[in-house]
Design a protein around this motif. Structure first.
Motif, PDB file in Angstrom:
ATOM      1  N   GLY A  15      36.029  46.994  34.164  1.00  0.00           N
ATOM      2  CA  GLY A  15      37.463  46.683  34.754  1.00  0.00           C
ATOM      3  C   GLY A  15      38.609  47.658  34.000  1.00  0.00           C
ATOM      4  N   LEU A  60      42.447  44.791  42.493  1.00  0.00           N
ATOM      5  CA  LEU A  60      42.094  43.825  41.709  1.00  0.00           C
ATOM      6  C   LEU A  60      40.727  43.310  41.812  1.00  0.00           C
ATOM      7  CD1 LEU A  60      43.332  41.926  39.726  1.00  0.00           C
ATOM      8  CD2 LEU A  60      44.472  40.491  41.722  1.00  0.00           C
ATOM      9  N   LYS A  89      42.964  36.071  38.648  1.00  0.00           N
ATOM     10  CA  LYS A  89      43.580  36.667  39.911  1.00  0.00           C
ATOM     11  C   LYS A  89      42.817  37.223  40.611  1.00  0.00           C
ATOM     12  CE  LYS A  89      48.109  36.664  37.884  1.00  0.00           C
ATOM     13  NZ  LYS A  89      48.501  37.662  36.913  1.00  0.00           N
ATOM     14  N   ALA A  90      41.273  37.660  40.460  1.00  0.00           N
ATOM     15  CA  ALA A  90      40.564  38.392  41.384  1.00  0.00           C
ATOM     16  C   ALA A  90      39.703  37.224  41.900  1.00  0.00           C
ATOM     17  CB  ALA A  90      39.576  39.682  40.650  1.00  0.00           C
ATOM     18  N   GLY A 139      42.243  45.909  37.245  1.00  0.00           N
ATOM     19  CA  GLY A 139      41.306  44.967  37.825  1.00  0.00           C
ATOM     20  C   GLY A 139      39.888  45.277  37.607  1.00  0.00           C
ATOM     21  N   LEU A 140      39.191  44.580  38.574  1.00  0.00           N
ATOM     22  CA  LEU A 140      37.751  45.029  38.644  1.00  0.00           C
ATOM     23  C   LEU A 140      37.688  46.468  39.159  1.00  0.00           C
ATOM     24  CD1 LEU A 140      35.675  42.071  40.286  1.00  0.00           C
ATOM     25  CD2 LEU A 140      36.375  42.704  37.984  1.00  0.00           C
ATOM     26  N   LEU A 144      48.137  42.399  35.505  1.00  0.00           N
ATOM     27  CA  LEU A 144      47.045  41.698  34.585  1.00  0.00           C
ATOM     28  C   LEU A 144      47.761  42.075  32.899  1.00  0.00           C
ATOM     29  CD1 LEU A 144      43.755  43.086  35.728  1.00  0.00           C
ATOM     30  CD2 LEU A 144      44.921  40.789  36.338  1.00  0.00           C
ATOM     31  N   ASP A 160      42.611  36.507  32.916  1.00  0.00           N
ATOM     32  CA  ASP A 160      43.775  37.134  33.778  1.00  0.00           C
ATOM     33  C   ASP A 160      42.808  37.649  35.111  1.00  0.00           C
ATOM     34  OD1 ASP A 160      45.860  36.579  32.439  1.00  0.00           O
ATOM     35  OD2 ASP A 160      46.797  38.370  32.077  1.00  0.00           O
ATOM     36  N   VAL A 161      41.933  38.429  34.778  1.00  0.00           N
ATOM     37  CA  VAL A 161      41.014  38.946  36.112  1.00  0.00           C
ATOM     38  C   VAL A 161      40.247  38.065  36.520  1.00  0.00           C
ATOM     39  CG1 VAL A 161      39.201  40.018  34.731  1.00  0.00           C
ATOM     40  CG2 VAL A 161      40.301  41.290  36.784  1.00  0.00           C
ATOM     41  N   ILE A 198      32.194  43.148  34.653  1.00  0.00           N
ATOM     42  CA  ILE A 198      33.732  43.004  34.591  1.00  0.00           C
ATOM     43  C   ILE A 198      34.318  43.759  33.381  1.00  0.00           C
ATOM     44  CG2 ILE A 198      35.756  41.497  34.160  1.00  0.00           C
ATOM     45  CD1 ILE A 198      34.164  38.998  35.669  1.00  0.00           C
ATOM     46  N   TRP A 210      43.232  39.698  29.029  1.00  0.00           N
ATOM     47  CA  TRP A 210      42.998  40.469  30.162  1.00  0.00           C
ATOM     48  C   TRP A 210      41.835  39.766  30.881  1.00  0.00           C
ATOM     49  CZ3 TRP A 210      38.313  42.765  31.494  1.00  0.00           C
ATOM     50  CH2 TRP A 210      38.222  43.555  32.482  1.00  0.00           C
ATOM     51  N   TYR A 211      40.750  39.559  30.266  1.00  0.00           N
ATOM     52  CA  TYR A 211      39.633  38.936  30.969  1.00  0.00           C
ATOM     53  C   TYR A 211      39.831  37.465  31.863  1.00  0.00           C
ATOM     54  CZ  TYR A 211      34.738  37.255  31.252  1.00  0.00           C
ATOM     55  OH  TYR A 211      33.594  36.914  31.825  1.00  0.00           O
TER      56      TYR A 211
END
Lengths: 468, 468
Positions: free
Chosen positions: A273, A337, A22-23, A277-278, A5, A18-19, A269, A15-16
């Motif tokens: 996070g 993640l 991706k998650a 990731g989380l 991320l 992305d997560v 999150i 970042w937010y």
């Protein structure tokens, strides 16, 4: 470790995003500002709901369901209410192929339609207190939508009550704030929150007093996580709700309403996070423990399956990851993640030695534990991880919150976090100056920890910060 | 006994309206066709949901949430789908104070918006089967609304899956029909259902084959209680969903969708209710046992409270009725109206003798039971009551269903109940003739109990009836 991320320190909003992607948490819907909540995020939401719902029921409220569509005229009955919500409304003008005689608003909140029912249901003091709750979707048109935080449609619960006295309504609004909202946020979500009173400028459209729980995110911005309103007799007047008291006199009840939404997912999150990731608090983790078959070998799969079964019997939400066709490293990245609190890795050597690696997401450590008895030990391990996340979030919030004594200092401090500034110093004028700098008063709190009865009394601080 | 409701035999629709109002189940919302689901009915719904949700999760589907608002253009992508739903749409044309560039439809069902997401989420055979479910409100404009049965807005779950082969989609659609829907209806709701295939005329707009569970109400009319559709590749084509198979070839998946709604509450009311009110199957009764303090006296309230606590510990949903200021008779009428399965009455004499009256709603009998050990015996008593309601409903359905061999006989039989008539006798032409008489083919079933693969094969019967 490979970069999964955008690092938080580099670009937090990125970042937010992305997560979320991706998650596989949430994505934009086709109509502007709407969102799709994907299964992993929805699984978290189901656990958040369970905690909230249990506490709401313990408060004496029962669930019900009221219509999505509200006649436009209903909203106009309470002047502040329509003024506040008017710019955010979605309006149905066509139904069944025909233009509607009266347009129907998609509910932005349900005070109006619920109080229209309460007017029929409440007639005697015996009907009070009346406490009702609904889980529903609401629509508020958003110009600057942000997934899970500010979307044109979101999911929430909204509670609505009627009481025989102003004092009772007041104490019930505070009971919900503490025993339902703050309790869920701190115990289940591991997020410390300020409980405080909203300023008049920030209160709910139609309320006499609004209270809120406010959290501090990792980027130093605040997030309003739940609100509880004292509505006075505003809606009782607007919808002609009345009851006959013990002496046979017609009286208006005093009301409250209170809501918390899928925004809580955004808080989980952004509070816990990290760059991997989380990090999910075990109480709201759809999978609390993943048992990962690291390498194949004699009996490894069987041992892993048995461990998952033992964990499940011990009341732990456990999942097997048997996918040895994918590299261990890649799978670890994936589970981190998604924020699963505990990862147990099993390979032939671990089984031979009887000692297995146990990775704890909250502490970012890998320990070893005897395979024998691991399932029985797991509930306690999960509790320590739950506590650890709350401890870290508290430490973070304390680090990013400063007491200041001037408006200038408050503006300076709000660049990095929250400021606590005497309300007497700030006042309405200071509040306006802060707003011009993009900073708002999140809530008013008291020095001594009590809730603010009178904002103009001494010893009242404003928590100020940039906010979502 | 005082007349509480219009007797069913006198006027069934009136009885239904009466019981909805008197048992405080549901009422009309202000926008035509919408409804308010009151706490008692919603409590039943929460238990119905729990049973459905557990079974849906056991099928491998995970919950998620998709937007309420769908661009109008999405619905047009599948020709049959838009044709079927077009007359029922509610359309949002204004958002945030402005006319929308493209109107947004309030979802009548979510095939289109969900499949738009699946097109992004599915890319490889490894992503299949893909199984998702959502609990949501949907809006279908109704010209002749009827509370809980046919309303402009209702609550439901809708499942959506994608599979690598037509056969797999077919067998999954049938698995949901049997293991999720029929199981919930028969085991939880105590309602026997026919599982069968819809005729082409009755199938879902956009489906290749539709399957349904159909119940028979106490007035001899049928009610469609849940449907499971094989969508073929219709939506996969419309939304360009494709995956790469093991050999690297691009393929379209085969899909299903399936739904059950708050209409199930209407079924519980109309299958089990009698002239005294609801009769709730214990599994979906918000209160399974009421402990009624019949008369005050030394230790009565304490004994009653202790019994409620013991019942709760035994896993029974029990409630205390301590309201001795209201007459016993009136309270009994109220609890019978609400359909609580078991009522225990406690007075000083009962406690002295150690034998207490236990009234069983399903059997309409009052027995006595030793107070000592009653709580422990209660789960078994509730099970017998659950079985008893299913037994009665089966006997009733058998009594009101006849095999007939001609269309004329079918029309005659449909005055009182359901007819089972050979599909070969009926055919498309007969189906049309029945429709003219207000009778529809509910579903096609096989003589041997198997599901109908080929409607044109021998041994296929049509279940025909008037229907809600």
């Amino acid at each position: 470790m490979a970069r999964v991320l955008t690092p938080q320190a580099e670009d937090f909003p990125r970042w937010y995003q992305d997560v979320l992607a991706k998650a596989q948490l949430a994505e934009n819907g086709p109509v502007r500002g709407t969102m799709v909540i994907r299964p992993w995020a929805f699984g978290i939401w189901e656990l958040v709901q369970r905690g909230l719902d249990d506490r709401i029921k313990a408060s004496g409220a029962r669930n019900a369901y009221f219509p999505l569509l509200i006649p436009e005229s209903y909203l106009r009955r309470e002047a502040d209410h329509i003024e506040g919500f008017s710019p955010e409304l979605a309006v149905v003008t066509v139904g069944g192929g025909k233009e509607l005689a009266e347009p129907a608003v998609v509910r932005p909140t349900s005070e109006t339609i619920i109080n229209a029912s309460l007017a029929r249901w409440i007639s005697s003091y015996r009907d009070l207190p009346f406490k009702i709750n609904q889980w529903a979707n609401v629509v508020r048109w958003e110009l600057r939508p942000r997934l899970l935080l500010r979307t044109s449609e979101f999911l929430w619960q909204e509670g609505h009550t009627a009481h025989a006295s102003c004092e009772e309504a007041h104490s019930f609004a505070l009971e919900i704030l503490e025993d339902t909202y703050a309790a869920t946020m701190e115990r289940d979500l591991a997020i410390p929150v300020w409980r405080g009173r909203k300023t008049d400028r920030e209160k709910f459209a139609g309320a006499v007093v609004s209270w809120s729980c406010e959290g501090l995110m990792r980027d130093g911005k605040a997030l309003q996580m739940g609100t509880s309103h004292e509505l006075g007799q505003n809606f009782a007047n607007a919808f002609d709700i009345a009851y006959t008291d013990e002496r046979g006199t017609r009286q208006r009840p005093w009301q409250t309403s209170w809501g918390a939404s899928t925004r809580l997912l955004g808080a989980v999150i952004m509070v816990h996070g990290d760059d991997q990731g989380l990090r999910l608090p075990p109480r709201v983790a759809p999978v609390q423990v993943v048992v990962l078959v690291a390498r194949e070998g004699e009996g490894v799969f069987e041992q892993a399956s048995r461990l998952v079964a033992d964990l499940t019997r011990a009341g732990v939400r456990a999942e097997l990851d048997p996918h040895t066709d994918v590299s261990v490293g890649r799978r670890i990245v994936e589970w981190e993640l998604r924020g699963v609190p505990v990862r147990v890795e099993l390979g032939p050597r671990d089984i031979a030695s009887g000692q297995v690696p146990v990775a704890l997401r909250a502490e970012a450590v890998k320990t070893t534990h005897a395979l024998d008895g691991l399932a029985q030990a797991m509930p306690a391990i999960l509790e320590t991880q739950q506590d650890e996340l709350l401890r870290q979030a508290r430490a973070f919030r304390d680090r990013l919150t400063s007491r200041v004594t001037t408006i200038g200092e408050a503006i300076e401090q709000a660049r990095v976090g929250a400021a606590r500034v005497p309300w007497a110093t700030l006042g309405l004028d200071g509040e306006r100056r802060l707003l011009e700098a993009g900073i708002s008063v999140r809530c008013l709190v008291r020095e001594d920890g009590a809730l603010v009865d009178d904002p103009e009394a001494g010893g009242v601080d404003a928590i100020v910060a940039r906010a979502y």
